[in-house]
Structure formats: C-alpha cells, structure tokens
Design a protein around this motif. Structure first.
Motif, mmCIF file in Angstrom:
data_model
loop_
_atom_site.group_PDB
_atom_site.id
_atom_site.type_symbol
_atom_site.label_atom_id
_atom_site.label_comp_id
_atom_site.label_asym_id
_atom_site.label_seq_id
_atom_site.Cartn_x
_atom_site.Cartn_y
_atom_site.Cartn_z
ATOM 1 N N MET A 69 0.853 -1.187 0.000
ATOM 2 C CA MET A 69 0.000 0.000 0.000
ATOM 3 C C MET A 69 0.893 1.242 0.000
ATOM 4 O O MET A 69 1.893 1.285 0.719
ATOM 5 C CB MET A 69 -0.878 -0.058 1.249
ATOM 6 N N LYS A 70 0.485 2.231 -0.817
ATOM 7 C CA LYS A 70 1.359 3.384 -0.987
ATOM 8 C C LYS A 70 1.488 4.207 0.296
ATOM 9 O O LYS A 70 0.554 4.329 1.090
ATOM 10 C CB LYS A 70 0.834 4.300 -2.095
ATOM 11 N N PHE B 196 -6.436 14.315 -1.654
ATOM 12 C CA PHE B 196 -6.260 13.986 -3.073
ATOM 13 C C PHE B 196 -6.538 15.210 -3.940
ATOM 14 O O PHE B 196 -5.851 15.462 -4.917
ATOM 15 C CB PHE B 196 -7.213 12.856 -3.494
ATOM 16 N N TYR C 41 -3.441 16.154 -6.187
ATOM 17 C CA TYR C 41 -3.552 15.767 -7.603
ATOM 18 C C TYR C 41 -4.627 16.589 -8.310
ATOM 19 O O TYR C 41 -5.609 16.024 -8.813
ATOM 20 C CB TYR C 41 -3.902 14.279 -7.733
ATOM 21 N N TYR D 86 -6.374 15.604 -11.787
ATOM 22 C CA TYR D 86 -7.404 14.564 -11.893
ATOM 23 C C TYR D 86 -8.820 15.125 -11.706
ATOM 24 O O TYR D 86 -9.790 14.435 -11.973
ATOM 25 C CB TYR D 86 -7.183 13.475 -10.834
ATOM 26 N N ILE E 79 -8.589 7.261 -13.350
ATOM 27 C CA ILE E 79 -7.647 7.562 -12.256
ATOM 28 C C ILE E 79 -6.969 6.304 -11.716
ATOM 29 O O ILE E 79 -5.737 6.231 -11.666
ATOM 30 C CB ILE E 79 -8.342 8.339 -11.115
ATOM 31 N N HIS E 80 -7.753 5.313 -11.349
ATOM 32 C CA HIS E 80 -7.127 4.115 -10.772
ATOM 33 C C HIS E 80 -6.255 3.384 -11.798
ATOM 34 O O HIS E 80 -5.246 2.776 -11.428
ATOM 35 C CB HIS E 80 -8.184 3.179 -10.171
ATOM 36 N N VAL F 13 -3.071 5.210 -11.768
ATOM 37 C CA VAL F 13 -2.341 4.889 -10.537
ATOM 38 C C VAL F 13 -1.514 3.615 -10.739
ATOM 39 O O VAL F 13 -0.331 3.552 -10.392
ATOM 40 C CB VAL F 13 -3.342 4.718 -9.353
ATOM 41 N N ALA G 113 0.902 -0.601 -6.600
ATOM 42 C CA ALA G 113 -0.262 -0.066 -5.868
ATOM 43 C C ALA G 113 -1.376 -1.105 -5.854
ATOM 44 O O ALA G 113 -1.405 -2.018 -6.690
ATOM 45 C CB ALA G 113 -0.754 1.213 -6.523
ATOM 46 N N GLU G 114 -2.261 -0.953 -4.896
ATOM 47 C CA GLU G 114 -3.379 -1.884 -4.772
ATOM 48 C C GLU G 114 -4.663 -1.094 -4.917
ATOM 49 O O GLU G 114 -4.974 -0.244 -4.086
ATOM 50 C CB GLU G 114 -3.343 -2.556 -3.402
ATOM 51 N N ILE G 115 -5.353 -1.337 -6.003
ATOM 52 C CA ILE G 115 -6.575 -0.554 -6.240
ATOM 53 C C ILE G 115 -7.787 -1.486 -6.295
ATOM 54 O O ILE G 115 -7.680 -2.645 -6.671
ATOM 55 C CB ILE G 115 -6.500 0.278 -7.539
ATOM 56 N N PRO G 116 -8.948 -0.936 -5.931
ATOM 57 C CA PRO G 116 -10.173 -1.735 -6.026
ATOM 58 C C PRO G 116 -10.769 -1.621 -7.418
ATOM 59 O O PRO G 116 -10.315 -0.808 -8.225
ATOM 60 C CB PRO G 116 -11.081 -1.040 -5.012
ATOM 61 N N TYR H 196 -18.155 -2.159 -4.899
ATOM 62 C CA TYR H 196 -16.720 -2.014 -4.632
ATOM 63 C C TYR H 196 -16.184 -3.428 -4.458
ATOM 64 O O TYR H 196 -16.699 -4.192 -3.648
ATOM 65 C CB TYR H 196 -16.534 -1.187 -3.355
ATOM 66 N N SER I 4 -12.650 -5.756 -3.909
ATOM 67 C CA SER I 4 -11.221 -5.709 -3.616
ATOM 68 C C SER I 4 -10.831 -6.910 -2.775
ATOM 69 O O SER I 4 -11.648 -7.433 -2.022
ATOM 70 C CB SER I 4 -10.894 -4.422 -2.846
ATOM 71 N N ARG J 137 -8.572 -6.449 -0.591
ATOM 72 C CA ARG J 137 -8.402 -5.797 0.709
ATOM 73 C C ARG J 137 -9.784 -5.448 1.223
ATOM 74 O O ARG J 137 -10.651 -5.077 0.426
ATOM 75 C CB ARG J 137 -7.605 -4.480 0.579
ATOM 76 N N LEU K 162 -14.166 7.899 1.491
ATOM 77 C CA LEU K 162 -13.776 8.609 0.265
ATOM 78 C C LEU K 162 -15.020 9.100 -0.479
ATOM 79 O O LEU K 162 -15.039 10.219 -1.000
ATOM 80 C CB LEU K 162 -12.952 7.683 -0.641
HETATM 81 C C1 HEM Z 1 -14.564 8.474 -4.326
HETATM 82 C C2 HEM Z 1 -13.583 8.079 -5.103
HETATM 83 C C3 HEM Z 1 -12.613 6.984 -4.724
HETATM 84 C C4 HEM Z 1 -12.833 5.815 -4.061
HETATM 85 C C5 HEM Z 1 -14.165 5.296 -3.498
HETATM 86 C C6 HEM Z 1 -11.540 5.131 -3.963
HETATM 87 C C7 HEM Z 1 -11.311 3.938 -3.294
HETATM 88 C C8 HEM Z 1 -10.074 3.405 -3.059
HETATM 89 C C9 HEM Z 1 -9.790 2.380 -2.089
HETATM 90 C C10 HEM Z 1 -10.801 1.825 -1.101
HETATM 91 C C11 HEM Z 1 -8.470 2.061 -2.204
HETATM 92 C C12 HEM Z 1 -7.669 1.047 -1.344
HETATM 93 C C13 HEM Z 1 -7.310 -0.220 -2.031
HETATM 94 C C14 HEM Z 1 -8.425 -1.242 -2.098
HETATM 95 O O1 HEM Z 1 -9.476 -1.083 -1.425
HETATM 96 O O2 HEM Z 1 -8.258 -2.236 -2.814
HETATM 97 C C15 HEM Z 1 -7.920 2.908 -3.251
HETATM 98 C C16 HEM Z 1 -6.594 2.903 -3.668
HETATM 99 C C17 HEM Z 1 -5.997 3.972 -4.290
HETATM 100 N N1 HEM Z 1 -6.632 5.092 -4.799
HETATM 101 FE FE1 HEM Z 1 -8.620 5.385 -4.863
HETATM 102 N N2 HEM Z 1 -10.583 5.890 -4.591
HETATM 103 C C18 HEM Z 1 -11.186 7.036 -5.036
HETATM 104 C C19 HEM Z 1 -10.598 8.091 -5.678
HETATM 105 C C20 HEM Z 1 -9.249 8.229 -5.846
HETATM 106 C C21 HEM Z 1 -8.601 9.447 -6.327
HETATM 107 C C22 HEM Z 1 -9.345 10.738 -6.669
HETATM 108 C C23 HEM Z 1 -7.277 9.195 -6.354
HETATM 109 C C24 HEM Z 1 -6.126 10.092 -6.753
HETATM 110 C C25 HEM Z 1 -6.244 11.313 -7.101
HETATM 111 C C26 HEM Z 1 -7.081 7.820 -5.889
HETATM 112 C C27 HEM Z 1 -5.860 7.212 -5.776
HETATM 113 C C28 HEM Z 1 -5.655 5.975 -5.213
HETATM 114 C C29 HEM Z 1 -4.334 5.386 -4.997
HETATM 115 C C30 HEM Z 1 -2.978 6.062 -5.271
HETATM 116 C C31 HEM Z 1 -4.554 4.111 -4.457
HETATM 117 C C32 HEM Z 1 -3.501 3.053 -4.177
HETATM 118 C C33 HEM Z 1 -3.095 3.018 -2.740
HETATM 119 C C34 HEM Z 1 -2.206 1.865 -2.460
HETATM 120 O O3 HEM Z 1 -1.568 1.183 -3.271
HETATM 121 O O4 HEM Z 1 -2.083 1.662 -1.325
HETATM 122 N N3 HEM Z 1 -8.298 7.264 -5.615
HETATM 123 N N4 HEM Z 1 -8.907 3.719 -3.761
#
Ligand code: HEM
Length: 186
Positions: A1-2, A78, A82, A85, A103-104, A107, A114-117, A133, A135, A137, A146
């Motif tokens: 996780m970042k 964020f 950023y 975005y 965005i994701h 990323v 990175a770990e994204i959903p 959602y 994931s 995680r 968020l």
């Molecule tokens: C409401 C909008 C968003 C939601 C619901 C959301 C949800 C999430 C969640 C829950 C994670 C954690 C990983 C996982 O659950 O698998 C994640 C990871 C991430 N998100 Fe989003 N996100 C949103 C918007 C954004 C925005 C606007 C950005 C950047 C400008 C962003 C950048 C990232 C990054 C960098 C990670 C990776 C973190 C890691 O590797 O630990 N997200 N997102």
C-alpha cells in the motif's frame, strides 16, 4: 500500500487528535516498517489496520467511525495533491466513472505495486447510482469515507448506503448513492 495512505493517516491523527495521541498509537503496535513512513514508500496494508485499531483503543472511538473519517480526509487531500485529476469534473456520479476508467488505471501505470479496487457499476440514472466495490483488501469503510469526501467536494446532497456482500477472499460492498431533492422554499 502506498506511503501516502500512511502519511495522511498520521497527519490526520496529529491534527484531529494530537501528536501525543499519535505517539501513544505507535507505542501500542508492532509494525514491520517501524512506522517511519514516507509518501514514496510501500508498506503492508495490515499496518493501517493495526494503526486504526490502536487509535480506536486510544480514543474510545469505533474503528469504523475513524476509518470513514480518515477516508473523508484522504479525499480532500487527493484534491489538493492531484488537482489535474479533478479538472473538468463537476459531479460525484460522473467522477466515480472517471476514477474507475481513468484515475485508478493511471495509478497502476505509475505505481505497479499499488493496490486498487474495482468498481462494478450496476445501474445509473440522474438520481441514483448503484455500484459494487470489489477488492481483495477489506477497505470498504475507507471507500465509504472517500465517497463522503467526494460528495462534499462537489457540494452535492447525496445519501450513501452500503450493503456488505463480502466473503473472506473478496470484499464486495454495494454502494447506493441517492440524490436528495432540495427542499422547496416555504
Ligand atoms: C470516491 C472516489 C474513490 C474511491 C471510493 C476510492 C477507493 C479506493 C480504495 C478503497 C483504495 C484502497 C485499495 C483497495 O481497497 O483495494 C484505493 C486505492 C488507491 N486510490 Fe482510490 N478511490 C477514489 C478516488 C481516488 C482518487 C481521486 C485518487 C487520486 C487522485 C485515488 C488514488 C488511489 C491510490 C494512489 C490508491 C492506491 C493506494 C495503495 O496502493 O495503497 N483514488 N482507492
């Protein structure tokens, strides 16, 4: 996780509670990283869970409340960190598609570790958006925070409900976002 996920957590605890609270939280846990986070580092996601549990004990506040508040704080950060975005983005429903489709994905290109959903959109109209959602995680409460942060960023009046359909292997939360009609002036 970042690392940003961790540095922002520390910042939130120090500003909402106090630097002393953060020190006591670190004292309660035993972290592989030792807690010396940098925004460019990558850390085990179980560390954030440990920190949230320790903060809950330290402040007598339920973990879910803290994690949702943290998600809300993270969204606001964020928007500051950023701004590109968010250019041309005006509403929550369209923005959530932008997160999933752009965005994701960016990323992951920038940070392959990175770990994204994933978001699976179910139904969408002007007044309601339903998506899952997904994931490996279990960070549904961060996602809900968020989402709250997103709604307040766009200054919209949207109710958020969450239904948990998770299994131990996969978190699956169905979020329903419903626009609340503005009250007619008396
Ligand atoms: C409401 C909008 C968003 C939601 C619901 C959301 C949800 C999430 C969640 C829950 C994670 C954690 C990983 C996982 O659950 O698998 C994640 C990871 C991430 N998100 Fe989003 N996100 C949103 C918007 C954004 C925005 C606007 C950005 C950047 C400008 C962003 C950048 C990232 C990054 C960098 C990670 C990776 C973190 C890691 O590797 O630990 N997200 N997102």
């Amino acid at each position: 996780m970042k690392g940003i996920v961790f540095t922002e957590f520390v910042e939130m605890v120090e500003s909402v509670f106090s630097p002393d609270t953060m020190d006591r939280v670190f004292d309660r846990v035993s972290l592989p990283s030792g807690g010396a986070y940098t925004s460019v580092g990558t850390y085990d996601h179980s560390e954030i869970v440990q920190l949230a549990v320790a903060l809950s004990e330290e402040t007598n506040t339920p973990v879910t409340d803290l994690v949702k508040a943290y998600g809300e704080h993270l969204f606001a950060r964020f928007t500051q960190l950023y701004p590109d975005y968010f250019e041309g983005q005006n509403d929550t429903f369209a923005f959530l598609h932008h997160v999933e489709n752009y965005i994701h994905t960016e990323v992951i290109k920038l940070y392959p570790d990175a770990e994204i959903p994933r978001f699976h959109f179910q139904t969408s109209s002007d007044s309601e958006l339903v998506f899952d959602y997904l994931s490996t995680r279990h960070l549904g409460d961060v996602a809900e925070g968020l989402l709250r942060g997103c709604v307040s960023h766009f200054a919209e009046n949207i109710e958020i409900t969450a239904e948990d359909h998770s299994t131990p292997e996969m978190a699956r939360i169905r979020f329903t976002l419903t626009r609340i009609a503005a009250q007619a002036a008396a």
